[in-house]
Design an enzyme around this catalytic site. Structure first.
Site, mmCIF file in Angstrom:
data_model
loop_
_atom_site.group_PDB
_atom_site.id
_atom_site.type_symbol
_atom_site.label_atom_id
_atom_site.label_comp_id
_atom_site.label_asym_id
_atom_site.label_seq_id
_atom_site.Cartn_x
_atom_site.Cartn_y
_atom_site.Cartn_z
ATOM 1 N N CYS A 1 10.709 5.721 -7.594
ATOM 2 C CA CYS A 1 11.398 6.510 -8.620
ATOM 3 C C CYS A 1 11.671 7.928 -8.127
ATOM 4 C CB CYS A 1 10.549 6.533 -9.891
ATOM 5 S SG CYS A 1 11.302 7.509 -11.187
ATOM 6 N N CYS B 1 11.219 10.645 -10.822
ATOM 7 C CA CYS B 1 9.824 10.940 -11.193
ATOM 8 C C CYS B 1 9.129 11.745 -10.086
ATOM 9 C CB CYS B 1 9.017 9.666 -11.405
ATOM 10 S SG CYS B 1 9.879 8.338 -12.219
ATOM 11 N N ASP B 2 9.350 11.366 -8.841
ATOM 12 C CA ASP B 2 8.526 11.903 -7.745
ATOM 13 C C ASP B 2 9.260 12.826 -6.779
ATOM 14 O OD1 ASP B 2 6.458 10.317 -8.743
ATOM 15 O OD2 ASP B 2 7.109 8.584 -7.578
#
Ligand code: NAP
Length: 299
Positions: free
Chosen positions: A127, A130-131
């Site tokens: 992701c 997200c990261d």
């Protein structure tokens, strides 16, 4: 705990189904066991009338759906039948519904190489939204050649990562418009290569790739590996009701989003439809809700 329609899944397909079914006057509950894949898409440019992040679009859809349906933040663990009712068991409760719409989407596919599991959260990610921010100013690889991989590579470059795309062929699968954005940003691509293993000590330090043309391995020093090699449909629950799936596990539906089981419908990425886009998921959701309404009307 008795409803006309239970919608399992809270992405664009499920939320559109909830809006439509609710507006038909049906009593609807939507189950959100885990976040939709849409929440992880960094930007959307092909959903008419909207440009922004997947998360933003999803939040708007949820707000709209909440006007017409109930929302349960519960993971569905089992489905079955009790006479004319479908029974939906979650991790905390049990519900009954006269019709079910599966909008369970998919989950990321894995590469299945050494180091992938071991370094998850320590350099390996599925992701980018997200990261990605952990890798600003660092060197990352994005693996894959589809829309997700190219979108992720562009996003990571935009937030300041040193990105290289790795693709197993010499041609990308992604839409031409996305490819142009990729090349405009001079994001390098390693062609005809696959990941053999991911290595490091505490966290990812390098990836060993295999050049399929030269038939040799080579090493790339990296801090992060973002894997975007497609989706696996989540259709195990539907199968428990006897719903037919194709050889890849996608739910078989007709043009009215009906499955082979009366009262069971499916919409979005979990179906065997040819195009998997937010806009088509929404279309599927609307059709599924309409079919559920017709089914309940005749019943
Ligand atoms: P996808 O279209 O199935 O592409 C997967 C990519 O990963 C392909 O390029 C494939 O290579 C590669 N791949 C598969 N297995 C691999 C392996 N073991 N090793 C190396 N590479 C591997 O999946 P996706 O990009 O996640 O997209 C899924 C669906 O969502 C698509 O329908 C897509 O259009 C849609 N989507 C749309 C948007 C958007 O419109 N903004 C954004 C994201 C996703 P090959 O090309 O050689 O098969």
């Amino acid at each position: 705990m008795e409803y006309d329609v239970a919608v399992i899944g809270c992405g664009p397909a499920g939320l559109t189904a909830a809006i439509y079914a609710g507006r038909y006057g049906l009593k609807v509950i939507v189950f959100e066991g885990m976040p939709s894949q849409l929440s992880t898409v960094p930007f959307i440019e092909n959903y008419p009338g909207f440009e922004g992040s997947g998360y933003e679009l999803l939040e708007k859809m949820k707000e709209q759906a909440s006007k017409y349906s109930e929302h349960a933040f519960e993971r569905v663990v089992d489905v079955g039948k009790d006479g004319d009712w479908f029974v939906v068991k979650t991790d905390s409760s049990e519900y009954k519904a006269k019709a079910i719409i599966f909008a369970t989407g998919g989950t990321h596919r894995e590469l299945g190489v050494p180091g992938e599991k071991e370094f998850l959260g320590r350099g390996v990610s599925y992701c980018a939204t997200c990261d990605g921010h952990f890798f600003r100013g660092k060197k990352v690889l994005v693996i894959g050649g589809g829309n997700t991989a190219v979108t992720d590579a562009i996003y990571l470059k935009e937030i300041g990562c040193d990105v290289t795309l790795v693709h197993r062929r010499d041609e990308l699968r992604a839409d031409k418009a996305l490819q142009e954005e990729l090349f405009k940003r001079n994001i390098p691509v390693i062609w005809n290569s696959v990941v053999v293993r991911i290595e490091g000590t505490q966290k990812v330090e390098r990836a060993v790739l295999h050049d399929k043309i030269k038939d040799e391995d080579f090493v790339v020093e990296v801090d992060g590996v973002f894997i975007a090699v497609g989706m696996r449909p989540q259709t195990e629950l539907a199968a428990k009701l006897g719903v037919e799936r194709d050889s890849r596990g996608y739910i078989k539906v007709d043009r009215r989003q009906r499955t082979n089981v009366p009262g069971v419908f499916a919409a979005g990425d979990c179906c065997d439809n040819p195009l998997k886009q937010v806009v088509t998921a929404c279309g599927d959701g609307a059709v599924a809700a309409n079919s559920a309404f017709e089914f309940l009307k005749v019943e």
